[in-house]
Design a protein around this motif. Structure first.
Motif, short mmCIF file in Angstrom:
data_model
loop_
_atom_site.label_atom_id
_atom_site.label_comp_id
_atom_site.label_asym_id
_atom_site.label_seq_id
_atom_site.Cartn_x
_atom_site.Cartn_y
_atom_site.Cartn_z
N GLY A 140 0.97 -1.20 0.10
CA GLY A 140 0.05 0.02 0.10
C GLY A 140 0.93 1.46 -0.05
N THR A 141 2.02 1.39 0.89
CA THR A 141 2.74 2.56 0.87
C THR A 141 3.60 2.80 -0.44
N ILE A 142 3.90 1.50 -1.19
CA ILE A 142 4.58 1.49 -2.63
C ILE A 142 3.60 2.31 -3.42
N LEU A 143 2.26 1.54 -3.43
CA LEU A 143 1.09 2.35 -4.24
C LEU A 143 1.07 3.66 -4.30
N VAL A 144 0.74 4.16 -2.91
CA VAL A 144 0.76 5.55 -2.65
C VAL A 144 1.64 6.27 -3.07
N THR A 145 2.94 5.86 -2.78
CA THR A 145 4.23 6.81 -3.13
C THR A 145 4.36 6.71 -4.54
N SER A 146 3.82 5.68 -5.48
CA SER A 146 4.15 5.87 -6.66
C SER A 146 3.13 6.76 -7.26
N LEU A 147 1.86 6.94 -6.78
CA LEU A 147 0.80 7.84 -7.12
C LEU A 147 1.52 9.40 -6.83
N VAL A 148 1.95 9.36 -5.65
CA VAL A 148 2.44 10.75 -5.33
C VAL A 148 3.65 11.21 -6.31
N ASP A 149 4.45 10.34 -6.64
CA ASP A 149 5.82 10.61 -7.52
C ASP A 149 5.24 10.94 -8.90
N VAL A 150 4.10 10.17 -9.44
CA VAL A 150 3.40 10.75 -10.83
C VAL A 150 2.85 11.87 -10.81
N GLN A 151 2.18 12.44 -9.70
CA GLN A 151 1.44 13.68 -9.47
C GLN A 151 2.62 14.70 -9.43
N ARG A 152 3.65 14.44 -8.70
CA ARG A 152 4.76 15.56 -8.60
C ARG A 152 5.54 15.58 -9.93
N ARG A 153 5.85 14.65 -10.85
CA ARG A 153 6.42 14.67 -12.10
C ARG A 153 5.46 15.83 -13.03
N PRO B 246 -4.04 33.53 -20.81
CA PRO B 246 -4.46 32.21 -21.58
C PRO B 246 -3.36 31.19 -21.19
N LEU B 247 -2.11 31.44 -21.02
CA LEU B 247 -0.87 30.41 -20.60
C LEU B 247 -1.39 29.69 -19.25
N LEU B 248 -1.68 30.59 -18.17
CA LEU B 248 -1.98 30.10 -16.93
C LEU B 248 -3.10 29.26 -16.96
N ILE B 249 -4.31 29.76 -17.92
CA ILE B 249 -5.50 28.89 -17.74
C ILE B 249 -5.31 27.52 -18.64
N GLY B 250 -4.46 27.65 -19.69
CA GLY B 250 -4.13 26.08 -20.27
C GLY B 250 -3.32 25.21 -19.59
N LEU B 251 -2.31 25.74 -18.97
CA LEU B 251 -1.41 25.03 -18.07
C LEU B 251 -2.30 24.49 -16.83
N GLY B 252 -3.37 25.35 -16.29
CA GLY B 252 -4.03 24.68 -15.18
C GLY B 252 -5.15 23.81 -15.63
N TRP B 253 -5.54 23.88 -16.90
CA TRP B 253 -6.57 22.82 -17.57
C TRP B 253 -5.60 21.63 -17.68
N PHE B 254 -4.54 21.70 -18.31
CA PHE B 254 -3.57 20.58 -18.77
C PHE B 254 -3.26 19.58 -17.40
N TYR B 255 -2.91 20.31 -15.98
CA TYR B 255 -2.65 20.00 -14.91
C TYR B 255 -3.73 19.12 -14.36
N VAL B 256 -4.88 19.83 -14.31
CA VAL B 256 -6.14 19.17 -13.69
C VAL B 256 -6.44 18.11 -14.59
N ARG B 257 -6.33 17.87 -15.86
CA ARG B 257 -6.69 16.89 -16.61
C ARG B 257 -5.66 15.74 -16.43
N GLY B 258 -4.55 16.06 -16.53
CA GLY B 258 -3.39 14.94 -16.33
C GLY B 258 -3.55 14.52 -14.69
N ALA B 259 -3.96 15.37 -13.84
CA ALA B 259 -3.86 14.65 -12.58
C ALA B 259 -5.09 13.73 -12.13
N GLU B 260 -6.28 14.22 -13.01
CA GLU B 260 -7.22 13.48 -12.72
C GLU B 260 -7.11 11.97 -13.55
N ALA B 261 -6.46 12.02 -14.62
CA ALA B 261 -6.08 10.68 -15.34
C ALA B 261 -5.32 9.97 -14.32
#
Length: 132
Positions: A36-49, A96-111
């Protein structure tokens, strides 16, 4: 010769137990096991990247503006409708850059979270079966 045939009897060997492989799941996370720790750590690492990728793009885009104006001093004197080009770029292009990056980040985090949930719930995150 009109005898009714008796019911057939199936002769089998002893029952076989199939070795089921245990897949990591929600219980591992809830119980705080190593898996479980490895699973959560991997999610945190992917979100950090993902966050570092977004911040790098933002830093390069915004950080390059002062560099461009430093290397080309003539741009500092350019005015559009009486507004200096540097201010215009900051006011108009950054939002527009900030809005686009925010959209990209939220979409990636949800994926990432959907893939993690599918892994923990033992579902196929990609219906086509291909790895991402």
């Amino acid at each position: 010769m009109n005898r009714t045939p008796e019911g057939r009897v199936r002769v089998t060997g002893p029952p076989r137990r199939t070795a089921r492989t245990r897949r990591p799941g929600r219980g591992d996370i809830d119980q705080g096991t190593r898996v479980g720790t490895i699973l959560v750590t991997s999610l945190v690492d992917v979100q950090r990247r993902l966050a570092l990728r977004v911040l790098t793009i933002l830093g390069l885009c915004l950080g390059s503006l002062p560099l461009v104006f430093k290397l080309s001093p003539a741009l500092a004197d350019v005015r559009v409708a009486g507004i200096p080009l540097a201010y215009l770029l900051l006011w108009v292009l950054v939002h527009p850059l900030l809005i686009g990056l925010g959209w990209f980040y939220v979409r990636g985090a949800e994926a990432n979270e959907a893939a993690f949930t599918a892994l923990v719930e033992h579902e196929d995150p990609d219906p086509s079966g291909r790895a991402q």
